[in-house]
Design a protein around this motif. Structure first.
Motif, PDB file in Angstrom:
ATOM      1  N   ARG A   1      45.984  47.543  35.405  1.00 34.66           N
ATOM      2  CA  ARG A   1      45.928  48.958  35.040  1.00 34.66           C
ATOM      3  C   ARG A   1      44.553  49.552  35.321  1.00 34.66           C
ATOM      4  O   ARG A   1      44.419  50.778  35.471  1.00 34.66           O
ATOM      5  CB  ARG A   1      46.267  49.136  33.558  1.00 34.66           C
ATOM      6  CG  ARG A   1      47.691  48.722  33.209  1.00 34.66           C
ATOM      7  CD  ARG A   1      47.983  48.948  31.739  1.00 34.66           C
ATOM      8  NE  ARG A   1      47.909  50.352  31.381  1.00 34.66           N
ATOM      9  CZ  ARG A   1      48.148  50.824  30.164  1.00 34.66           C
ATOM     10  NH1 ARG A   1      48.447  49.994  29.183  1.00 34.66           N
ATOM     11  NH2 ARG A   1      48.062  52.124  29.919  1.00 34.66           N
ATOM     12  N   VAL A   2      43.523  48.712  35.369  1.00 40.08           N
ATOM     13  CA  VAL A   2      42.157  49.218  35.531  1.00 40.08           C
ATOM     14  C   VAL A   2      41.471  48.708  36.788  1.00 40.08           C
ATOM     15  O   VAL A   2      40.406  49.207  37.158  1.00 40.08           O
ATOM     16  CB  VAL A   2      41.294  48.858  34.300  1.00 40.08           C
ATOM     17  CG1 VAL A   2      41.846  49.540  33.055  1.00 40.08           C
ATOM     18  CG2 VAL A   2      41.241  47.352  34.087  1.00 40.08           C
ATOM     19  N   THR A   3      42.063  47.722  37.457  1.00 37.39           N
ATOM     20  CA  THR A   3      41.422  47.161  38.644  1.00 37.39           C
ATOM     21  C   THR A   3      42.494  46.585  39.571  1.00 37.39           C
ATOM     22  O   THR A   3      43.682  46.826  39.381  1.00 37.39           O
ATOM     23  CB  THR A   3      40.394  46.079  38.244  1.00 37.39           C
ATOM     24  OG1 THR A   3      39.709  45.630  39.412  1.00 37.39           O
ATOM     25  CG2 THR A   3      41.069  44.905  37.549  1.00 37.39           C
ATOM     26  N   THR A   4      42.072  45.805  40.579  1.00 36.35           N
ATOM     27  CA  THR A   4      43.014  45.265  41.559  1.00 36.35           C
ATOM     28  C   THR A   4      43.364  43.817  41.235  1.00 36.35           C
ATOM     29  O   THR A   4      42.808  43.220  40.311  1.00 36.35           O
ATOM     30  CB  THR A   4      42.408  45.319  42.970  1.00 36.35           C
ATOM     31  OG1 THR A   4      41.341  44.352  43.070  1.00 36.35           O
ATOM     32  CG2 THR A   4      41.866  46.703  43.276  1.00 36.35           C
ATOM     33  N   TRP A   5      44.273  43.254  42.032  1.00 36.84           N
ATOM     34  CA  TRP A   5      44.714  41.883  41.823  1.00 36.84           C
ATOM     35  C   TRP A   5      43.571  40.885  41.962  1.00 36.84           C
ATOM     36  O   TRP A   5      43.634  39.789  41.394  1.00 36.84           O
ATOM     37  CB  TRP A   5      45.824  41.532  42.810  1.00 36.84           C
ATOM     38  CG  TRP A   5      45.444  41.630  44.267  1.00 36.84           C
ATOM     39  CD1 TRP A   5      45.579  42.716  45.072  1.00 36.84           C
ATOM     40  CD2 TRP A   5      44.861  40.603  45.081  1.00 36.84           C
ATOM     41  NE1 TRP A   5      45.117  42.445  46.341  1.00 36.84           N
ATOM     42  CE2 TRP A   5      44.675  41.151  46.371  1.00 36.84           C
ATOM     43  CE3 TRP A   5      44.486  39.283  44.844  1.00 36.84           C
ATOM     44  CZ2 TRP A   5      44.123  40.413  47.420  1.00 36.84           C
ATOM     45  CZ3 TRP A   5      43.942  38.551  45.879  1.00 36.84           C
ATOM     46  CH2 TRP A   5      43.763  39.098  47.150  1.00 36.84           C
ATOM     47  N   ARG A   6      42.536  41.240  42.694  1.00 38.99           N
ATOM     48  CA  ARG A   6      41.429  40.289  42.884  1.00 38.99           C
ATOM     49  C   ARG A   6      40.727  39.964  41.563  1.00 38.99           C
ATOM     50  O   ARG A   6      40.191  38.873  41.392  1.00 38.99           O
ATOM     51  CB  ARG A   6      40.424  40.861  43.899  1.00 38.99           C
ATOM     52  CG  ARG A   6      41.021  41.055  45.296  1.00 38.99           C
ATOM     53  CD  ARG A   6      39.994  41.573  46.286  1.00 38.99           C
ATOM     54  NE  ARG A   6      40.606  41.872  47.576  1.00 38.99           N
ATOM     55  CZ  ARG A   6      40.835  40.977  48.535  1.00 38.99           C
ATOM     56  NH1 ARG A   6      40.466  39.727  48.350  1.00 38.99           N
ATOM     57  NH2 ARG A   6      41.419  41.333  49.670  1.00 38.99           N
ATOM     58  N   ALA A   7      40.757  40.912  40.641  1.00 39.30           N
ATOM     59  CA  ALA A   7      40.130  40.676  39.339  1.00 39.30           C
ATOM     60  C   ALA A   7      40.839  39.561  38.571  1.00 39.30           C
ATOM     61  O   ALA A   7      40.219  38.887  37.740  1.00 39.30           O
ATOM     62  CB  ALA A   7      40.124  41.953  38.518  1.00 39.30           C
TER      63      ALA A   7
END
Length: 397
Positions: free
Chosen positions: A160-166
């Motif tokens: 919800r706040v960043t991408t899958w890499r996080a």
């Protein structure tokens, strides 16, 4: 060696439970991110799905490599090496520029995770025996059950706040914390005098031990029944029964909570109310009846609530089955606990993967296909247990 102090036991349970939860945590946490991964990497969903497949295969293969090595080298060195590999693989995935690089990173990550899973069981066998070992395995069910509850929720919130890499950055952070915990708080549990070289004769001894095979196959088949649910439930409950993603996450989490509760109940009952073998028979019988309930709900068009209750019964029993079956399997193989644990892990993922693949062969996974797979696997586990080997049995048998 006996662990007596409560604070030491709790710390040990947290570390070993987290290590044994590497697999479900690393699988479930990034599942919500898969559609976004396909879009960003400009690849097909099938190739992104392959990142899950290679991880499961790596978990199985890695356990067979690490377990026997730990019988010869001790637990600490292979465990630290595995966690470092997990760290490298997680960072690799986080920065992967293409899906091919992502797949390669998942392979490295899976080999590291395998070390945590197989050596957590071996370390428990080093430290405990008999009923005490069963109770400690029951304690590990807390973390094993919490991992599938929290992982998809945490993954979804991150997206919800960043991408899958996080997601992979967070997994790397978890790996780093566990690395520091092992370095500073977990000593070597296999003294040099107790180490032995593992070779093909060790595995020959294991596969020709009817008692060991009985309990390992029982655990693997029950794991396969639950793995069929894990693999197929999102399709069945969301596509066929119309649950939203949030509702499905709630159901998934409640079933994980059931594993925790039944694992703790097992720890309270074993040695006080009934022996491991008795509890294993009871839990497998209930799981088989629950699977029959899932099939009835799927084929007779019964209300969704009936199906969900039956699924909860089956999945919850995994907490009791794994604790008792693992303890009984490893109890007679303290001198080769790493090899014995690795073979158990291999069979669990192999049989579980075959069951999930067979379930999806006819086409899209249906409620009936999932229910039939669960019933066949749980009934087979109970049958294997009841076909007792011709060996002397304790009086409670």
């Amino acid at each position: 060696m006996l662990i007596t102090r409560v604070d030491h036991r709790l710390r040990l349970a947290l570390i070993l439970g987290s290590l044994s939860g590497f697999g479900p945590l690393t699988i479930d946490m990034y599942l919500p991110a898969m559609p976004g991964m396909a879009d960003e990497l400009r690849t097909s969903p099938s190739l992104v799905q392959l990142t899950l497949t290679v991880f499961v295969v790596g978990l199985a293969v890695g356990q067979v490599i690490v377990g026997p090595l730990s019988d010869s080298w001790g637990r600490r060195r292979p465990l630290l090496t595995g966690i470092v590999l997990y760290l490298i693989g997680s960072v690799w995935c986080a920065v992967a520029p293409t899906v091919e690089w992502l797949i390669a990173g998942r392979v490295v990550q899976s080999l590291g995770a395998a070390a945590g899973i197989v050596l957590a069981r071996a370390i428990v066998r080093d430290l405990f025996q008999g009923t005490a070992m069963t109770r400690f395995f029951s304690t590990l069910m807390v973390v094993n059950g919490v991992a599938p509850i929290l992982a998809p929720v945490l993954g979804g919130q991150l997206l919800r706040v960043t991408t899958w890499r996080a997601v992979f950055v967070v997994l790397a952070g978890i790996g780093l914390v566990l690395l520091l915990a092992v370095v500073f708080t977990l000593p070597e549990t296999l003294p040099a005098d107790n180490r032995a070289r593992t070779d093909l004769r060790t595995f020959r001894t294991l596969v020709t031990d009817p008692s060991y095979l009985r309990y390992v196959l029982t655990a693997a088949l029950m794991f396969a029944a639950v793995f069929a649910y894990i693999s197929g439930s999102s399709f069945v409950l969301q596509d066929a029964y119309g649950l939203s993603a949030q509702q499905f996450s709630l159901v998934f989490g409640l079933n994980g909570l059931g594993i925790v509760l039944l694992g703790q109940l097992n720890g309270l009952l074993v040695g006080r109310v009934a022996a491991e073998r008795t509890l294993l028979r009871i839990s497998l019988t209930i799981a088989t009846l629950g699977s029959a309930g899932v099939l009835a709900g799927a084929t007779l068009g019964l209300p969704l609530l009936f199906l969900l209750v039956a699924l909860f019964v089956v999945v919850s029993m995994l907490g009791m089955v794994l604790a008792n079956a693992t303890s009984l399997a490893l109890d007679g193989h303290g001198g080769a606990a790493g090899a014995a644990s690795s073979l158990q892990g291999l069979l669990q993922f192999l049989i579980g993967g075959l069951a999930a693949s067979a379930m999806s062969l006819p086409g899209p996974v249906t409620a009936t296909a999932m229910a039939v797979t669960m019933l066949i696997c749980s009934a087979a586990a109970l049958t294997v247990l009841l076909l007792r080997p011709v060996v002397p049995q304790p009086a409670d048998e």
